[in-house]
Motif scaffolding. Structure first.
Motif, PDB file in Angstrom:
ATOM      1  N   GLU A 158     -53.579  60.062 -26.409  1.00 40.71           N
ATOM      2  CA  GLU A 158     -52.565  60.680 -27.256  1.00 40.71           C
ATOM      3  C   GLU A 158     -52.939  60.654 -28.729  1.00 40.71           C
ATOM      4  OE1 GLU A 158     -48.778  58.986 -26.336  1.00 40.71           O
ATOM      5  OE2 GLU A 158     -48.831  59.645 -24.235  1.00 40.71           O
ATOM      6  N   GLY A 159     -54.125  60.112 -29.027  1.00 31.96           N
ATOM      7  CA  GLY A 159     -54.644  60.216 -30.377  1.00 31.96           C
ATOM      8  C   GLY A 159     -54.197  59.169 -31.365  1.00 31.96           C
ATOM      9  N   TYR A 160     -53.743  58.038 -30.913  1.00 32.52           N
ATOM     10  CA  TYR A 160     -53.318  56.991 -31.848  1.00 32.52           C
ATOM     11  C   TYR A 160     -54.522  56.271 -32.427  1.00 32.52           C
ATOM     12  CZ  TYR A 160     -48.874  58.043 -29.738  1.00 32.52           C
ATOM     13  OH  TYR A 160     -47.769  58.713 -29.305  1.00 32.52           O
ATOM     14  N   ASP A 161     -54.389  55.807 -33.641  1.00 32.64           N
ATOM     15  CA  ASP A 161     -55.541  55.227 -34.332  1.00 32.64           C
ATOM     16  C   ASP A 161     -55.894  53.851 -33.769  1.00 32.64           C
ATOM     17  OD1 ASP A 161     -53.880  53.238 -35.591  1.00 32.64           O
ATOM     18  OD2 ASP A 161     -53.324  54.714 -37.113  1.00 32.64           O
ATOM     19  N   GLN A 162     -57.085  53.388 -34.130  1.00 32.00           N
ATOM     20  CA  GLN A 162     -57.597  52.128 -33.592  1.00 32.00           C
ATOM     21  C   GLN A 162     -56.749  50.939 -34.009  1.00 32.00           C
ATOM     22  OE1 GLN A 162     -60.200  51.995 -31.415  1.00 32.00           O
ATOM     23  NE2 GLN A 162     -59.679  49.818 -31.137  1.00 32.00           N
ATOM     24  N   ALA A 163     -56.227  50.951 -35.227  1.00 27.63           N
ATOM     25  CA  ALA A 163     -55.413  49.830 -35.706  1.00 27.63           C
ATOM     26  C   ALA A 163     -54.158  49.662 -34.860  1.00 27.63           C
ATOM     27  CB  ALA A 163     -55.043  50.044 -37.170  1.00 27.63           C
ATOM     28  N   THR A 164     -53.541  50.800 -34.512  1.00 23.69           N
ATOM     29  CA  THR A 164     -52.341  50.743 -33.667  1.00 23.69           C
ATOM     30  C   THR A 164     -52.696  50.272 -32.269  1.00 23.69           C
ATOM     31  OG1 THR A 164     -51.325  52.533 -34.924  1.00 23.69           O
ATOM     32  CG2 THR A 164     -50.424  52.089 -32.744  1.00 23.69           C
ATOM     33  N   TRP A 165     -53.798  50.795 -31.729  1.00 20.83           N
ATOM     34  CA  TRP A 165     -54.259  50.383 -30.396  1.00 20.83           C
ATOM     35  C   TRP A 165     -54.499  48.877 -30.362  1.00 20.83           C
ATOM     36  CZ3 TRP A 165     -58.291  48.080 -27.853  1.00 20.83           C
ATOM     37  CH2 TRP A 165     -58.494  48.392 -26.509  1.00 20.83           C
ATOM     38  N   ASP A 166     -55.190  48.363 -31.382  1.00 18.02           N
ATOM     39  CA  ASP A 166     -55.478  46.931 -31.459  1.00 18.02           C
ATOM     40  C   ASP A 166     -54.191  46.114 -31.557  1.00 18.02           C
ATOM     41  OD1 ASP A 166     -58.197  47.419 -31.377  1.00 18.02           O
ATOM     42  OD2 ASP A 166     -58.460  47.300 -33.551  1.00 18.02           O
ATOM     43  N   SER A 167     -53.252  46.599 -32.368  1.00 17.06           N
ATOM     44  CA  SER A 167     -52.001  45.876 -32.576  1.00 17.06           C
ATOM     45  C   SER A 167     -51.189  45.775 -31.288  1.00 17.06           C
ATOM     46  CB  SER A 167     -51.178  46.574 -33.660  1.00 17.06           C
ATOM     47  OG  SER A 167     -49.909  45.971 -33.791  1.00 17.06           O
ATOM     48  N   GLU A 168     -51.131  46.866 -30.547  1.00 21.96           N
ATOM     49  CA  GLU A 168     -50.344  46.860 -29.311  1.00 21.96           C
ATOM     50  C   GLU A 168     -51.005  46.023 -28.224  1.00 21.96           C
ATOM     51  OE1 GLU A 168     -47.234  48.033 -28.878  1.00 21.96           O
ATOM     52  OE2 GLU A 168     -47.396  48.294 -31.040  1.00 21.96           O
ATOM     53  N   ARG A 184     -41.953  51.936 -23.752  1.00 22.45           N
ATOM     54  CA  ARG A 184     -42.377  51.628 -22.380  1.00 22.45           C
ATOM     55  C   ARG A 184     -43.241  50.372 -22.354  1.00 22.45           C
ATOM     56  NH1 ARG A 184     -44.887  56.793 -19.585  1.00 22.45           N
ATOM     57  NH2 ARG A 184     -45.075  55.296 -17.884  1.00 22.45           N
ATOM     58  N   TRP A 185     -44.140  50.241 -23.312  1.00 19.68           N
ATOM     59  CA  TRP A 185     -44.985  49.049 -23.376  1.00 19.68           C
ATOM     60  C   TRP A 185     -44.148  47.813 -23.684  1.00 19.68           C
ATOM     61  CZ3 TRP A 185     -48.895  46.661 -21.671  1.00 19.68           C
ATOM     62  CH2 TRP A 185     -49.585  45.684 -22.388  1.00 19.68           C
ATOM     63  N   ALA A 186     -43.226  47.948 -24.636  1.00 16.74           N
ATOM     64  CA  ALA A 186     -42.356  46.823 -24.979  1.00 16.74           C
ATOM     65  C   ALA A 186     -41.481  46.431 -23.791  1.00 16.74           C
ATOM     66  CB  ALA A 186     -41.491  47.175 -26.185  1.00 16.74           C
ATOM     67  N   ALA A 187     -40.984  47.435 -23.067  1.00 19.56           N
ATOM     68  CA  ALA A 187     -40.136  47.150 -21.901  1.00 19.56           C
ATOM     69  C   ALA A 187     -40.934  46.449 -20.813  1.00 19.56           C
ATOM     70  CB  ALA A 187     -39.536  48.444 -21.369  1.00 19.56           C
ATOM     71  N   PHE A 188     -42.190  46.857 -20.636  1.00 18.29           N
ATOM     72  CA  PHE A 188     -43.037  46.212 -19.638  1.00 18.29           C
ATOM     73  C   PHE A 188     -43.275  44.753 -19.991  1.00 18.29           C
ATOM     74  CE2 PHE A 188     -47.381  44.880 -18.511  1.00 18.29           C
ATOM     75  CZ  PHE A 188     -47.282  44.891 -17.128  1.00 18.29           C
ATOM     76  N   LEU A 189     -43.576  44.485 -21.254  1.00 16.38           N
ATOM     77  CA  LEU A 189     -43.815  43.100 -21.678  1.00 16.38           C
ATOM     78  C   LEU A 189     -42.562  42.254 -21.494  1.00 16.38           C
ATOM     79  CD1 LEU A 189     -45.951  43.581 -24.927  1.00 16.38           C
ATOM     80  CD2 LEU A 189     -46.734  43.103 -22.593  1.00 16.38           C
ATOM     81  N   LYS A 190     -41.419  42.828 -21.805  1.00 14.06           N
ATOM     82  CA  LYS A 190     -40.155  42.094 -21.625  1.00 14.06           C
ATOM     83  C   LYS A 190     -39.918  41.814 -20.146  1.00 14.06           C
ATOM     84  CE  LYS A 190     -35.227  42.110 -22.745  1.00 14.06           C
ATOM     85  NZ  LYS A 190     -34.811  41.663 -21.397  1.00 14.06           N
ATOM     86  N   GLN A 191     -40.230  42.791 -19.305  1.00  9.13           N
ATOM     87  CA  GLN A 191     -40.061  42.607 -17.866  1.00  9.13           C
ATOM     88  C   GLN A 191     -40.924  41.450 -17.357  1.00  9.13           C
ATOM     89  OE1 GLN A 191     -41.767  45.652 -15.280  1.00  9.13           O
ATOM     90  NE2 GLN A 191     -39.886  45.621 -14.049  1.00  9.13           N
ATOM     91  N   ASN A 208     -55.492  47.534 -19.460  1.00  7.60           N
ATOM     92  CA  ASN A 208     -56.834  48.066 -19.198  1.00  7.60           C
ATOM     93  C   ASN A 208     -56.821  49.236 -18.230  1.00  7.60           C
ATOM     94  OD1 ASN A 208     -57.989  46.158 -20.887  1.00  7.60           O
ATOM     95  ND2 ASN A 208     -58.426  44.717 -19.238  1.00  7.60           N
ATOM     96  N   GLU A 209     -55.913  49.201 -17.261  1.00  6.28           N
ATOM     97  CA  GLU A 209     -55.888  50.229 -16.228  1.00  6.28           C
ATOM     98  C   GLU A 209     -55.128  51.481 -16.652  1.00  6.28           C
ATOM     99  OE1 GLU A 209     -54.161  48.225 -12.935  1.00  6.28           O
ATOM    100  OE2 GLU A 209     -55.851  46.836 -12.679  1.00  6.28           O
ATOM    101  N   LYS A 210     -54.115  51.317 -17.493  1.00  8.25           N
ATOM    102  CA  LYS A 210     -53.245  52.459 -17.795  1.00  8.25           C
ATOM    103  C   LYS A 210     -52.957  52.638 -19.279  1.00  8.25           C
ATOM    104  CE  LYS A 210     -50.628  51.668 -13.499  1.00  8.25           C
ATOM    105  NZ  LYS A 210     -49.261  51.373 -12.971  1.00  8.25           N
ATOM    106  N   VAL A 211     -52.385  51.604 -19.860  1.00  9.24           N
ATOM    107  CA  VAL A 211     -51.765  51.750 -21.164  1.00  9.24           C
ATOM    108  C   VAL A 211     -52.756  52.070 -22.264  1.00  9.24           C
ATOM    109  CG1 VAL A 211     -50.259  50.647 -22.869  1.00  9.24           C
ATOM    110  CG2 VAL A 211     -49.936  50.179 -20.427  1.00  9.24           C
TER     111      VAL A 211
END
Length: 268
Positions: free
Chosen positions: A78-88, A8-15, A68-71
């Motif tokens: 959902e419990g994802y680690d900080q490294a993944t959050w930073d990367s996305e 969903r995040w990748a699709a949003f960025l592509k959009q 900032n508002e949603k993603v």
């Protein structure tokens, strides 16, 4: 990260990227048509470009605003680690940065191409574009000054004196054409500046020096091109130093590592 959240995040960025390109392409085509409709007067096109800039900037801002508002909160919930959050998040920041650069390049390209087209049309109205001896068309560069031009066919020399229309066109072209010539240096400067912004204060001296050198390289290429239109800029090194002075006073002087190192300005 779940496949769904990632996609969903990748699709949003592509959009956003696709929409940004669509608006840019339509604006570029529209500017070309509008220039002809205005009788090749660049003023209305340049004035109207503000609306295009606003639309593109809105798309660029939407990336981080949406994060900032949603993603971002969704990923954390959902419990994802900080490294993944930073990367996305960084993926969104990288796209926004790329789109900002594309917007600047688009504006300069539209204005420069419009100026070239106007120059060709204005040039066609002047008899001085032809060799006074054999009548062949002379290769006239962008110029607002009287120049001597050698005919490629008979080698005779003719004087070309640009008329009022040509002078207006060249004045309009001065900045975008010069910027285009320095586009790679401008991008390197932007990247160097971003690296400083991404670093916690105090900024390392190495990054400050990289940014200083990138700025100097840009200004040398930009002014070195612009001097063709504005001979009063012929002391290019002096002009570069003048433009760099603001950064030294307003930015470098407030960097601890820069001051601690003895304010190590580049010499040129």
């Amino acid at each position: 990260m779940s496949a769904r959240a990632h996609e969903r995040w990748a699709a949003f960025l592509k959009q956003i990227a696709d929409r940004h390109k669509l608006v840019s392409d339509e604006a570029e085509q529209g500017a070309r048509a509008a220039l002809a409709e205005c009788g090749y007067d660049p003023t209305p096109v340049a004035s109207a470009w503000g609306a295009v800039t606003h639309r593109l900037q809105e798309l660029e801002r939407r990336i981080i605003d949406t994060w900032n508002e949603k993603v971002g909160d969704t990923f954390q919930a959902e419990g994802y680690d900080q490294a993944t959050w930073d990367s996305e998040r960084r993926k969104g920041e990288d796209l926004a940065f790329a789109l900002e650069n594309a917007r600047q390049a688009l504006e300069m390209r539209v204005l420069a191409n419009g100026a070239r087209e106007m120059f060709g049309r204005a040039l066609a109205t002047q008899k001085e574009r032809l060799c006074p001896r054999c009548g062949a068309q002379l290769a006239i560069p962008f110029t607002h000054r009287a120049i001597n031009v050698t005919c490629a066919h008979c080698n005779s020399v003719g004087t070309f004196e640009p008329g009022a229309l040509l002078r207006t066109v060249v004045a309009f072209a001065e900045h975008p054409v010069s910027w285009e010539a320095a586009q790679q240096e401008w991008l390197a400067m932007r990247i160097a500046e971003r690296r400083i912004r991404d670093t916690r204060s105090p900024a390392p001296l190495a990054l400050l020096k990289d940014y200083e050198r990138a700025q100097i390289a840009y200004w040398f290429r930009y002014i070195g091109t612009r001097v063709h239109f504005a001979p009063e800029l012929r002391d290019v090194a002096h002009e570069v130093r003048s433009r760099m002075d603001g950064w030294y006073r307003m930015s470098a002087e407030h960097e601890q590592e820069w001051v601690r190192a003895g304010r190590p300005r580049e010499v040129f």
